[in-house]
Design a protein around this motif. Structure first.
Motif, short mmCIF file in Angstrom:
data_model
loop_
_atom_site.label_atom_id
_atom_site.label_comp_id
_atom_site.label_asym_id
_atom_site.label_seq_id
_atom_site.Cartn_x
_atom_site.Cartn_y
_atom_site.Cartn_z
N LEU A 65 0.83 -1.21 0.00
CA LEU A 65 0.00 0.00 0.00
C LEU A 65 0.86 1.25 0.00
O LEU A 65 0.54 2.23 -0.67
N PHE A 66 1.98 1.22 0.72
CA PHE A 66 2.88 2.38 0.75
C PHE A 66 3.49 2.64 -0.62
O PHE A 66 3.66 3.77 -1.03
N ARG A 67 3.82 1.57 -1.34
CA ARG A 67 4.39 1.74 -2.68
C ARG A 67 3.36 2.25 -3.68
O ARG A 67 3.70 3.05 -4.56
N THR A 68 2.13 1.78 -3.57
CA THR A 68 1.12 2.14 -4.57
C THR A 68 0.39 3.44 -4.22
O THR A 68 0.07 4.21 -5.13
N ASN A 69 0.10 3.68 -2.94
CA ASN A 69 -0.66 4.86 -2.55
C ASN A 69 -0.20 5.32 -1.16
O ASN A 69 -0.82 4.99 -0.16
N PRO A 70 0.87 6.10 -1.09
CA PRO A 70 1.42 6.47 0.22
C PRO A 70 0.48 7.34 1.06
O PRO A 70 0.49 7.26 2.27
N ILE A 71 -0.35 8.15 0.41
CA ILE A 71 -1.26 9.01 1.17
C ILE A 71 -2.31 8.16 1.89
O ILE A 71 -2.60 8.38 3.07
N SER A 72 -2.87 7.18 1.19
CA SER A 72 -3.84 6.28 1.81
C SER A 72 -3.20 5.47 2.92
O SER A 72 -3.83 5.23 3.96
N CYS A 73 -1.97 5.08 2.73
CA CYS A 73 -1.25 4.31 3.75
C CYS A 73 -1.05 5.16 5.01
O CYS A 73 -1.26 4.68 6.12
N LYS A 74 -0.67 6.40 4.81
CA LYS A 74 -0.46 7.29 5.97
C LYS A 74 -1.76 7.51 6.73
O LYS A 74 -1.79 7.46 7.96
N ASN A 75 -2.86 7.74 5.99
CA ASN A 75 -4.16 7.93 6.65
C ASN A 75 -4.58 6.68 7.42
O ASN A 75 -5.08 6.78 8.55
N LEU A 76 -4.41 5.52 6.80
CA LEU A 76 -4.81 4.27 7.44
C LEU A 76 -3.99 4.00 8.70
O LEU A 76 -4.54 3.62 9.73
N THR A 77 -2.69 4.19 8.62
CA THR A 77 -1.84 3.92 9.79
C THR A 77 -2.14 4.90 10.92
O THR A 77 -2.07 4.53 12.09
N ASN A 78 -2.49 6.13 10.58
CA ASN A 78 -2.88 7.08 11.63
C ASN A 78 -4.18 6.67 12.29
O ASN A 78 -4.33 6.77 13.51
N GLN A 79 -5.15 6.20 11.50
CA GLN A 79 -6.44 5.79 12.06
C GLN A 79 -6.31 4.54 12.92
O GLN A 79 -6.95 4.44 13.97
N LEU A 80 -5.48 3.60 12.48
CA LEU A 80 -5.33 2.35 13.22
C LEU A 80 -4.32 2.44 14.35
O LEU A 80 -4.29 1.59 15.23
N GLY A 81 -3.46 3.45 14.31
CA GLY A 81 -2.45 3.59 15.35
C GLY A 81 -1.32 2.61 15.22
O GLY A 81 -0.79 2.13 16.22
N ILE A 82 -0.93 2.27 13.98
CA ILE A 82 0.17 1.33 13.75
C ILE A 82 1.27 2.06 13.01
O ILE A 82 1.08 3.15 12.48
N ARG A 83 2.44 1.43 12.94
CA ARG A 83 3.58 2.01 12.27
C ARG A 83 3.87 1.27 10.98
O ARG A 83 3.62 0.08 10.88
N VAL A 84 4.46 1.96 10.03
CA VAL A 84 4.91 1.36 8.79
C VAL A 84 6.41 1.15 8.90
O VAL A 84 7.12 2.00 9.42
N SER A 85 6.87 0.02 8.41
CA SER A 85 8.30 -0.27 8.44
C SER A 85 9.05 0.72 7.57
O SER A 85 8.60 1.10 6.50
N LYS A 86 10.20 1.15 8.01
CA LYS A 86 11.02 2.09 7.24
C LYS A 86 11.67 1.42 6.04
O LYS A 86 12.04 2.05 5.09
#
Length: 88
Positions: A65-86
Motif C-alpha cells: 500500500l505504501f508503494r502504490t498509494n502512500p497518502i492512503s497508507c499514511k491515513n490508514l496507519t494514523n487511524q489504526l495507530g500502527i507504524r509502517v516499516s522504514k
C-alpha cells in the motif's frame, strides 16, 4: 476482553470488502485479539506463531500500500495507530 473493544472503522462496506485497506483493518483486529490471548496464555506457542504470521502478512500489505498509494497508507496507519516499516 469484550467484543466491543475491537477497532471499528468504515472499511466494512460491501464494495470495499476486499480492498487492501479493509484487509489491513481486519488483520489489525486479529492482531489485537491474538495479542490479548498471548498475554493471558504466554506458553501457547502455536498462537504466537499465528500472531507472527498475521503480523508478517499485514506488514507485506502495508509495504504494498505504501508503494502504490502512500497518502492512503499514511491515513490508514494514523487511524489504526500502527507504524509502517522504514524498509520498503
Amino acid at each position: 476482553m469484550p467484543k466491543n473493544s475491537f477497532i471499528n472503522l468504515p472499511f466494512g462496506s460491501p464494495k470495499r470488502e476486499g480492498s487492501i485497506e479493509s484487509q489491513i483493518f481486519h488483520l489489525t483486529n486479529r492482531v489485537v485479539r491474538l495479542t490479548y490471548h498471548s498475554r493471558k496464555h504466554n506458553k501457547d506457542y502455536s498462537s504466537q506463531r499465528g500472531l507472527w504470521k498475521v503480523l508478517g502478512k499485514r506488514k507485506r500489505l502495508l509495504v504494498y500500500l505504501f508503494r502504490t498509494n502512500p497518502i492512503s497508507c499514511k491515513n490508514l496507519t494514523n487511524q489504526l495507530g500502527i507504524r509502517v516499516s522504514k524498509k520498503n
